[in-house]
Design a protein around this motif. Structure first.
Motif, PDB file in Angstrom:
ATOM      1  N   GLY A   1       0.788  -1.226   0.000  1.00 30.58           N
ATOM      2  CA  GLY A   1       0.000   0.000   0.000  1.00 30.58           C
ATOM      3  C   GLY A   1       0.823   1.281   0.000  1.00 30.58           C
ATOM      4  N   ASP A   2       2.129   1.174   0.074  1.00 29.64           N
ATOM      5  CA  ASP A   2       3.000   2.347   0.046  1.00 29.64           C
ATOM      6  C   ASP A   2       3.158   2.797  -1.404  1.00 29.64           C
ATOM      7  OD1 ASP A   2       4.858   4.316   0.504  1.00 29.64           O
ATOM      8  OD2 ASP A   2       6.511   2.951   0.958  1.00 29.64           O
ATOM      9  N   PRO A   3       2.803   4.054  -1.740  1.00 31.41           N
ATOM     10  CA  PRO A   3       2.870   4.497  -3.130  1.00 31.41           C
ATOM     11  C   PRO A   3       4.262   4.912  -3.604  1.00 31.41           C
ATOM     12  CG  PRO A   3       2.032   6.263  -1.789  1.00 31.41           C
ATOM     13  CD  PRO A   3       2.206   5.074  -0.870  1.00 31.41           C
ATOM     14  N   ALA A   4       5.267   4.787  -2.753  1.00 29.55           N
ATOM     15  CA  ALA A   4       6.613   5.237  -3.126  1.00 29.55           C
ATOM     16  C   ALA A   4       7.204   4.354  -4.224  1.00 29.55           C
ATOM     17  CB  ALA A   4       7.539   5.216  -1.915  1.00 29.55           C
ATOM     18  N   ILE A   5       7.986   4.970  -5.081  1.00 32.71           N
ATOM     19  CA  ILE A   5       8.769   4.238  -6.073  1.00 32.71           C
ATOM     20  C   ILE A   5      10.123   3.966  -5.447  1.00 32.71           C
ATOM     21  CG2 ILE A   5       9.897   4.359  -8.319  1.00 32.71           C
ATOM     22  CD1 ILE A   5       7.666   6.221  -9.219  1.00 32.71           C
ATOM     23  N   ARG A   6      10.491   2.695  -5.361  1.00 33.04           N
ATOM     24  CA  ARG A   6      11.777   2.340  -4.760  1.00 33.04           C
ATOM     25  C   ARG A   6      12.699   1.796  -5.843  1.00 33.04           C
ATOM     26  NH1 ARG A   6      10.756  -1.048   0.612  1.00 33.04           N
ATOM     27  NH2 ARG A   6      10.609  -2.661  -0.967  1.00 33.04           N
ATOM     28  N   VAL A   7      13.970   2.109  -5.709  1.00 35.14           N
ATOM     29  CA  VAL A   7      14.929   1.704  -6.741  1.00 35.14           C
ATOM     30  C   VAL A   7      16.233   1.265  -6.087  1.00 35.14           C
ATOM     31  CG1 VAL A   7      15.753   4.062  -7.096  1.00 35.14           C
ATOM     32  CG2 VAL A   7      16.009   2.409  -8.919  1.00 35.14           C
ATOM     33  N   GLY A   8      16.852   0.243  -6.672  1.00 30.71           N
ATOM     34  CA  GLY A   8      18.140  -0.248  -6.206  1.00 30.71           C
ATOM     35  C   GLY A   8      19.087  -0.371  -7.396  1.00 30.71           C
ATOM     36  N   PHE A   9      20.374  -0.355  -7.098  1.00 24.99           N
ATOM     37  CA  PHE A   9      21.392  -0.400  -8.142  1.00 24.99           C
ATOM     38  C   PHE A   9      22.426  -1.440  -7.764  1.00 24.99           C
ATOM     39  CE2 PHE A   9      19.793   3.828  -7.409  1.00 24.99           C
ATOM     40  CZ  PHE A   9      19.293   4.164  -8.641  1.00 24.99           C
ATOM     41  N   THR A  10      22.893  -2.177  -8.757  1.00 21.86           N
ATOM     42  CA  THR A  10      23.941  -3.139  -8.492  1.00 21.86           C
ATOM     43  C   THR A  10      24.802  -3.341  -9.732  1.00 21.86           C
ATOM     44  OG1 THR A  10      24.414  -5.349  -7.638  1.00 21.86           O
ATOM     45  CG2 THR A  10      22.512  -5.139  -9.051  1.00 21.86           C
ATOM     46  N   CYS A  11      26.069  -3.552  -9.487  1.00 17.57           N
ATOM     47  CA  CYS A  11      27.033  -3.862 -10.539  1.00 17.57           C
ATOM     48  C   CYS A  11      27.977  -4.913  -9.978  1.00 17.57           C
ATOM     49  CB  CYS A  11      27.831  -2.629 -10.947  1.00 17.57           C
ATOM     50  SG  CYS A  11      26.884  -1.392 -11.826  1.00 17.57           S
ATOM     51  N   SER A  12      28.090  -6.035 -10.653  1.00 17.03           N
ATOM     52  CA  SER A  12      28.973  -7.096 -10.179  1.00 17.03           C
ATOM     53  C   SER A  12      30.414  -6.790 -10.571  1.00 17.03           C
ATOM     54  CB  SER A  12      28.551  -8.437 -10.782  1.00 17.03           C
ATOM     55  OG  SER A  12      28.854  -8.461 -12.153  1.00 17.03           O
ATOM     56  N   LYS A  13      31.319  -7.625 -10.125  1.00 17.25           N
ATOM     57  CA  LYS A  13      32.729  -7.441 -10.461  1.00 17.25           C
ATOM     58  C   LYS A  13      33.001  -7.692 -11.934  1.00 17.25           C
ATOM     59  CE  LYS A  13      34.817  -8.033  -5.960  1.00 17.25           C
ATOM     60  NZ  LYS A  13      35.833  -8.716  -5.179  1.00 17.25           N
ATOM     61  N   LYS A  14      32.036  -8.279 -12.641  1.00 17.65           N
ATOM     62  CA  LYS A  14      32.185  -8.452 -14.080  1.00 17.65           C
ATOM     63  C   LYS A  14      32.212  -7.100 -14.800  1.00 17.65           C
ATOM     64  CE  LYS A  14      29.759 -12.861 -14.284  1.00 17.65           C
ATOM     65  NZ  LYS A  14      28.575 -13.546 -14.804  1.00 17.65           N
ATOM     66  N   VAL A  15      31.609  -6.083 -14.182  1.00 19.83           N
ATOM     67  CA  VAL A  15      31.589  -4.748 -14.778  1.00 19.83           C
ATOM     68  C   VAL A  15      32.994  -4.159 -14.782  1.00 19.83           C
ATOM     69  CG1 VAL A  15      30.677  -2.395 -14.509  1.00 19.83           C
ATOM     70  CG2 VAL A  15      29.180  -4.362 -14.185  1.00 19.83           C
ATOM     71  N   GLY A  16      33.788  -4.511 -13.806  1.00 21.44           N
ATOM     72  CA  GLY A  16      35.158  -4.015 -13.733  1.00 21.44           C
ATOM     73  C   GLY A  16      35.582  -3.807 -12.288  1.00 21.44           C
ATOM     74  N   LYS A  17      36.689  -3.130 -12.126  1.00 24.31           N
ATOM     75  CA  LYS A  17      37.174  -2.832 -10.784  1.00 24.31           C
ATOM     76  C   LYS A  17      36.292  -1.764 -10.167  1.00 24.31           C
ATOM     77  CE  LYS A  17      41.756  -4.434 -11.590  1.00 24.31           C
ATOM     78  NZ  LYS A  17      42.365  -5.272 -10.634  1.00 24.31           N
ATOM     79  N   ALA A  18      36.598  -1.361  -8.946  1.00 24.56           N
ATOM     80  CA  ALA A  18      35.734  -0.465  -8.172  1.00 24.56           C
ATOM     81  C   ALA A  18      35.426   0.842  -8.900  1.00 24.56           C
ATOM     82  CB  ALA A  18      36.372  -0.176  -6.818  1.00 24.56           C
ATOM     83  N   VAL A  19      36.411   1.405  -9.561  1.00 24.96           N
ATOM     84  CA  VAL A  19      36.197   2.675 -10.257  1.00 24.96           C
ATOM     85  C   VAL A  19      35.155   2.512 -11.364  1.00 24.96           C
ATOM     86  CG1 VAL A  19      37.295   4.435 -11.691  1.00 24.96           C
ATOM     87  CG2 VAL A  19      38.495   3.536  -9.705  1.00 24.96           C
ATOM     88  N   ALA A  20      35.249   1.448 -12.137  1.00 24.91           N
ATOM     89  CA  ALA A  20      34.299   1.196 -13.221  1.00 24.91           C
ATOM     90  C   ALA A  20      32.907   0.895 -12.672  1.00 24.91           C
ATOM     91  CB  ALA A  20      34.782   0.036 -14.086  1.00 24.91           C
ATOM     92  N   ARG A  21      32.822   0.112 -11.586  1.00 21.57           N
ATOM     93  CA  ARG A  21      31.517  -0.197 -10.988  1.00 21.57           C
ATOM     94  C   ARG A  21      30.864   1.061 -10.442  1.00 21.57           C
ATOM     95  NH1 ARG A  21      34.480  -4.397  -8.576  1.00 21.57           N
ATOM     96  NH2 ARG A  21      34.221  -3.477  -6.514  1.00 21.57           N
ATOM     97  N   ASN A  22      31.634   1.900  -9.772  1.00 21.28           N
ATOM     98  CA  ASN A  22      31.073   3.125  -9.211  1.00 21.28           C
ATOM     99  C   ASN A  22      30.605   4.075 -10.308  1.00 21.28           C
ATOM    100  OD1 ASN A  22      31.386   2.338  -6.566  1.00 21.28           O
ATOM    101  ND2 ASN A  22      33.428   3.221  -6.393  1.00 21.28           N
ATOM    102  N   ARG A  23      31.366   4.171 -11.388  1.00 24.67           N
ATOM    103  CA  ARG A  23      30.956   5.028 -12.498  1.00 24.67           C
ATOM    104  C   ARG A  23      29.658   4.527 -13.114  1.00 24.67           C
ATOM    105  NH1 ARG A  23      32.887   6.269 -18.382  1.00 24.67           N
ATOM    106  NH2 ARG A  23      31.887   8.285 -18.570  1.00 24.67           N
ATOM    107  N   ALA A  24      29.561   3.221 -13.303  1.00 24.98           N
ATOM    108  CA  ALA A  24      28.342   2.645 -13.870  1.00 24.98           C
ATOM    109  C   ALA A  24      27.148   2.903 -12.946  1.00 24.98           C
ATOM    110  CB  ALA A  24      28.531   1.144 -14.098  1.00 24.98           C
ATOM    111  N   LYS A  25      27.338   2.732 -11.636  1.00 28.32           N
ATOM    112  CA  LYS A  25      26.234   2.973 -10.697  1.00 28.32           C
ATOM    113  C   LYS A  25      25.842   4.443 -10.656  1.00 28.32           C
ATOM    114  CE  LYS A  25      27.997   0.494  -7.289  1.00 28.32           C
ATOM    115  NZ  LYS A  25      28.153  -0.127  -5.960  1.00 28.32           N
ATOM    116  N   ARG A  26      26.807   5.349 -10.761  1.00 27.80           N
ATOM    117  CA  ARG A  26      26.475   6.780 -10.795  1.00 27.80           C
ATOM    118  C   ARG A  26      25.608   7.101 -12.011  1.00 27.80           C
ATOM    119  NH1 ARG A  26      31.871   7.639  -9.440  1.00 27.80           N
ATOM    120  NH2 ARG A  26      32.358   8.226 -11.576  1.00 27.80           N
TER     121      ARG A  26
END
Length: 126
Positions: free
Chosen positions: A52-77
């Motif tokens: 019954g909560d009308p809020a839109i909720r969103v989550g983000f994830t990037c596995s290590k297949k995306v790359g190292k931490a810098v690449a994952r963080n850029r993709a999530k941003r």
């Protein structure tokens, strides 16, 4: 001069619609069992909540297949910004969305194309 008793016009409903960020693992797992749609730059998982909560909720994830931490963080941003721009107008109240980054594609895709991919995925899951 304007009358101080006059009220300003009411802002549109989209101004009040804030996205809530998923943080519990159980919410991510529930979205993983629901609808999904793949695009060139991401995968979208979506589910309707019956709480019954009308809020839109969103989550983000990037596995290590995306790359190292810098690449994952850029993709999530980039995914966060795309969600901020698209979900208030194209998302539905009471739904959870999880955006999953893809190796090389999420960070390298032109931003307007990334926005179009998200809009297309939302149309497909609804």
């Amino acid at each position: 001069m304007s009358d101080p008793t006059e009220t300003a016009p009411a802002p549109s409903a989209a101004v009040f619609r804030r996205l809530q960020v998923l943080s519990k693992r159980s919410d991510f797992l529930a979205a993983a069992r629901a609808r999904r749609q793949g695009t060139a730059s991401m995968t979208l998982q979506a589910r309707f909540r019956d709480d019954g909560d009308p809020a839109i909720r969103v989550g983000f994830t990037c596995s290590k297949k995306v790359g190292k931490a810098v690449a994952r963080n850029r993709a999530k941003r980039r995914l966060r910004e795309a969600a901020r721009l698209v979900l208030p107008e194209n998302g539905r109240p009471g739904w959870d969305y999880v955006l999953i980054g893809r190796p090389e594609a999420t960070a390298a895709r032109p931003f307007p194309a990334l926005l179009d991919d998200l809009r297309h995925a939302l149309r497909k899951v609804h």
